[in-house]
Design an enzyme around this catalytic site. Structure first.
Site, PDB file in Angstrom:
ATOM      1  N   LYS A 277       0.814  -1.181   0.092  1.00 19.94           N
ATOM      2  CA  LYS A 277       0.045   0.034   0.152  1.00 19.94           C
ATOM      3  C   LYS A 277       0.924   1.187   0.016  1.00 19.94           C
ATOM      4  CE  LYS A 277      -3.209   2.347   2.895  1.00 19.94           C
ATOM      5  NZ  LYS A 277      -4.260   2.228   4.395  1.00 19.94           N
ATOM      6  N   ASP A 282      -3.018  10.041   4.226  1.00 22.16           N
ATOM      7  CA  ASP A 282      -4.203   9.626   4.342  1.00 22.16           C
ATOM      8  C   ASP A 282      -5.063  10.391   5.013  1.00 22.16           C
ATOM      9  OD1 ASP A 282      -6.575   8.367   4.274  1.00 22.16           O
ATOM     10  OD2 ASP A 282      -5.964   6.780   5.443  1.00 22.16           O
ATOM     11  N   LYS A 289     -10.922  12.159   8.495  1.00 22.63           N
ATOM     12  CA  LYS A 289     -10.325  11.739   9.695  1.00 22.63           C
ATOM     13  C   LYS A 289     -10.410  13.022  10.734  1.00 22.63           C
ATOM     14  CE  LYS A 289      -7.174   8.417   8.141  1.00 22.63           C
ATOM     15  NZ  LYS A 289      -7.696   6.813   8.861  1.00 22.63           N
ATOM     16  N   ASP A 300       1.375   5.929   5.791  1.00 21.77           N
ATOM     17  CA  ASP A 300       0.254   5.080   5.175  1.00 21.77           C
ATOM     18  C   ASP A 300       0.932   4.385   3.790  1.00 21.77           C
ATOM     19  OD1 ASP A 300      -1.986   3.827   5.825  1.00 21.77           O
ATOM     20  OD2 ASP A 300      -3.108   5.294   4.560  1.00 21.77           O
ATOM     21  N   ASP A 359     -12.426   6.618   3.769  1.00 28.03           N
ATOM     22  CA  ASP A 359     -11.394   6.442   4.700  1.00 28.03           C
ATOM     23  C   ASP A 359     -10.921   5.019   4.398  1.00 28.03           C
ATOM     24  OD1 ASP A 359      -9.099   6.993   6.087  1.00 28.03           O
ATOM     25  OD2 ASP A 359     -10.383   7.071   7.979  1.00 28.03           O
ATOM     26  N   GLU A 361      -9.611   3.345   1.984  1.00 27.79           N
ATOM     27  CA  GLU A 361      -9.072   3.514   0.574  1.00 27.79           C
ATOM     28  C   GLU A 361      -8.075   2.674   0.342  1.00 27.79           C
ATOM     29  OE1 GLU A 361      -7.933   4.944   3.013  1.00 27.79           O
ATOM     30  OE2 GLU A 361      -5.720   4.697   2.824  1.00 27.79           O
ATOM     31  N   ARG A 363      -7.826  -0.874   0.880  1.00 24.88           N
ATOM     32  CA  ARG A 363      -8.069  -2.100   0.093  1.00 24.88           C
ATOM     33  C   ARG A 363      -8.586  -1.528  -1.307  1.00 24.88           C
ATOM     34  NH1 ARG A 363     -12.824  -2.470   4.490  1.00 24.88           N
ATOM     35  NH2 ARG A 363     -11.290  -1.380   5.567  1.00 24.88           N
TER      36      ARG A 363
HETATM   37  N1  BES Z   1      -4.650   3.951   7.156  1.00 25.44           N
HETATM   38  C1  BES Z   1      -5.860   3.665   7.835  1.00 25.44           C
HETATM   39  C2  BES Z   1      -5.716   2.584   8.682  1.00 25.44           C
HETATM   40  C3  BES Z   1      -5.002   2.929   9.878  1.00 25.44           C
HETATM   41  C4  BES Z   1      -5.348   3.384  11.165  1.00 25.44           C
HETATM   42  C5  BES Z   1      -3.265   2.870  10.041  1.00 25.44           C
HETATM   43  C6  BES Z   1      -4.558   3.808  12.283  1.00 25.44           C
HETATM   44  C7  BES Z   1      -2.816   3.217  11.186  1.00 25.44           C
HETATM   45  C8  BES Z   1      -3.105   3.621  12.231  1.00 25.44           C
HETATM   46  C9  BES Z   1      -6.947   3.089   6.654  1.00 25.44           C
HETATM   47  O1  BES Z   1      -6.789   3.681   5.301  1.00 25.44           O
HETATM   48  C10 BES Z   1      -8.113   3.463   7.327  1.00 25.44           C
HETATM   49  O2  BES Z   1      -8.512   4.763   7.561  1.00 25.44           O
HETATM   50  N2  BES Z   1      -8.862   2.576   7.724  1.00 25.44           N
HETATM   51  C11 BES Z   1     -10.179   2.894   8.518  1.00 25.44           C
HETATM   52  C12 BES Z   1     -11.208   1.825   7.685  1.00 25.44           C
HETATM   53  C13 BES Z   1     -12.635   1.938   8.230  1.00 25.44           C
HETATM   54  C14 BES Z   1     -13.210   3.383   7.612  1.00 25.44           C
HETATM   55  C15 BES Z   1     -13.494   0.766   7.694  1.00 25.44           C
HETATM   56  C16 BES Z   1     -10.082   2.556   9.800  1.00 25.44           C
HETATM   57  O3  BES Z   1      -9.420   1.494  10.259  1.00 25.44           O
HETATM   58  O4  BES Z   1     -10.591   3.154  10.562  1.00 25.44           O
HETATM   59 ZN    ZN Z   2      -5.130   4.629   4.871  1.00 28.02          ZN
HETATM   60 MN    MN Z   3      -7.761   5.552   5.308  1.00 29.53          MN
END
Ligand code: BES
Ligand code: ZN
Ligand code: MN
Length: 517
Positions: A277, A282, A289, A300, A359, A361, A363
């Site tokens: 990734k 992000d 966020k 990220d 968010d 993104e 996947r």
């Molecule tokens: N990059 C984040 C995941 C992340 C969160 C990495 C905290 C490191 C620390 C990812 O893109 C994300 O935002 N995931 C969301 C998914 C949700 C919206 C289904 C998450 O984990 O909140």
């Molecule tokens: Zn992310």
């Molecule tokens: Mn995200």
């Protein structure tokens, strides 16, 4: 940008440490040692270690540090507690080497020797891949020494940073070809980890996708990999609707980097596809966020950096297997053209996705990249991503989540991570969870709600693996250390770099894994 790391020269010698020109000697002492019986040490320190032991100041407990003068020439010794003999592992040696090297840098010493490591090797349990204890110890030491030569404060303009180590001698040590090769391997594995850490540390305003792709190209060319960088037009030509959908919110165009390792002695019919990734920042997009900790989202792209570092090691160490590395790179921004909740994206594979949360993104860009790895002939897939906060809730900050199929392939990745010193643990990916991704309007949604969030993310990725053996490593908790430990400063960890390299180096053991279990 100032350098964030340097790879010192590491020599192996049969001489005693005090016969080298090192300013500082690093030794390890076990909790079940009796310092008075370590004759040479006892003599050169004038009994100081024994006195510290009696006072209770230093008793060989894991990662404890004692600094003491040796002899009269101004040399000093740093002794690192190694815990109990029976608990010694290669990983522990790597960490002890980091603690010792950092202690030297703190004392502003740049020429050091590791002393008494023949004694440490004697305490090592036998290796399952048939390497001698000397080789295992030498490689782990070399990795640790290089990993300690990293500075996160690369933008500081004052002189507060500790100097980098210049030269290290391992002694007294068997200096045969096996040990020298082991040191060379450790040096490469440490260096590529630092390259990945440096990339992850780089802020989002400098490491935009175009720059990330340039940096990947430079690392790859240097290592002798094939490199191809796809721009937005080429990505459009491949109809990667999910990668383009994420990129639409940003002024910066996306990139897709393809790295190739094609050795002449490659195992027939096997191609390892490594996908990372590469979200260079992000924000969450329109599902933005909260402000708190959003700065952390510059890392990220750690999964992408891990693939770049691992591919460099794979080329430099001549892994006997064909490998392709694929890194989709984009920002996730809430610009005027950004994708919106409720939008539908069409993936390169043709499957349609209803966006419920912009968010989620990672996947999306990985789905298109997994498909592309298959188009390029991958037979075995591993992707690495800072994918979900839910994985951090499940496993914490020390252990990466493993998701995949078949079980044997997951186990191969887990064992590679053990050899690498990266903790990881398997999580379930049963199809029962899939109903959480059901959409009324499209093939599926991009989020599955709070319950089992790390698992539903993995199930989304699985849709794009075409039934090939596949593992997803979720490094959301492990890519960045939030607390300083003796063996791991705050900041980017380089997690998964050595896991992927170790996996490729062990290709003979998994080449016959197929999707049937
Ligand atoms: N990059 C984040 C995941 C992340 C969160 C990495 C905290 C490191 C620390 C990812 O893109 C994300 O935002 N995931 C969301 C998914 C949700 C919206 C289904 C998450 O984990 O909140
Ligand atoms: Zn992310
Ligand atoms: Mn995200």
């Amino acid at each position: 940008m100032p350098t964030a790391h340097r790879t010192p020269t590491i020599g192996v010698t049969r001489r005693m440490p005090f016969e080298t020109d090192a300013d500082l000697v690093i030794g390890a002492i076990f909790e079940d040692d009796r310092p008075a019986e370590l004759r040479v040490l006892h003599e050169v320190t004038g009994g100081e270690v024994e006195r510290a032991w009696q006072r209770g100041e230093f008793k060989g407990k894991l990662f404890d540090v004692l600094v003491t003068p040796v002899g009269t020439g101004g040399q000093r010794a740093v002794l690192i507690g190694a815990g109990l003999r029976k608990d010694l592992t290669a990983d522990r040696i790597r960490r002890i080497a980091i603690v010792g090297s950092l202690a030297a840098r703190t004392r502003r010493v740049t020429r050091i020797a590791f002393g008494g490591w023949d004694r440490v090797a004697a305490a090592m349990p036998p290796d399952q891949i048939g390497r001698s204890a000397d080789e295992t110890v030498a490689q782990a030491c070399a990795e640790g020494i290089v990993l300690a030569n990293f500075e996160g404060g690369s933008y500081k303009t004052d002189d507060s940073l500790r100097p980098m180590l210049d030269s290290v001698e391992l002694c007294p040590f068997d200096d045969g070809a096996g040990v020298r090769d082991a040191v060379a391997r450790g040096l490469v594995l440490g260096e590529v980890s630092n390259i990945a850490r440096e990339l992850a540390n780089e802020p989002g305003n400098s490491l935009i996708p175009r720059v990330f792709a340039d940096r990947a190209r430079a690392v790859a060319e240097n290592a002798g990999l094939g490199v191809e960088v796809l721009d937005e037009a080429a990505i459009g030509g491949l109809k990667m609707g999910m990668l383009l959908g994420v990129a639409r919110g940003s002024h910066e165009p996306p990139r897709l980097v393809v790295l190739r390792h094609e050795p002449s002695n490659a195992i027939k019919g096997v191609t390892l596809g490594l996908i990372g990734k590469g979200i260079t920042f992000d924000t969450g997009g329109i599902s933005i966020k909260p402000a708190e900790n959003m700065d952390k989202m510059k890392d990220d792209m750690s999964g992408g950096a891990a693939v770049i570092g691992a591919m460099a090691a794979i080329a430099r160490l001549k892994a006997p297997v064909r490998c392709i590395g694929i890194i989709p790179m984009t920002e996730n921004m809430p610009g005027g053209q950004a994708m919106k909740p409720g939008d539908i994206l069409t993936s390169a594979e043709g499957k349609t996705v209803e966006i419920l949360n912009t968010d989620a993104e990672g996947r999306l860009i990985l789905g298109d990249a997994l498909w592309y790895a298959r188009q390029l002939g991958a037979t075995h897939l591993v992707n690495v991503a800072t994918l979900t906060g839910a994985c951090v809730v499940a496993l914490g900050k020390t252990t990466s989540g493993l998701f995949g199929t078949p079980d044997r392939w997951v186990e191969e990745v887990r064992q590679a991570s053990e050899r690498a010193g990266d903790r990881s643990w398997p999580m379930p990916v049963h199809d029962d969870y899939k109903e959480q991704l059901r959409s009324e309007i499209a093939d599926f949604t991009n989020t599955g709600g709070r319950a089992g969030g790390a698992i539903t993310a993995a199930l989304f990725l699985k849709e794009f693996t075409g039934g090939l053996p596949w593992v997803h490593i979720d490094i959301a908790g492990t890519a960045w250390a939030e607390e300083t430990k003796p063996y791991q400063p705050k900041g980017p960890t380089g997690v998964a770099v050595r896991t992927l390299a170790q996996l490729a180096l062990a290709a003979e053991s998994w080449a016959n894994v197929t999707s049937e279990r």
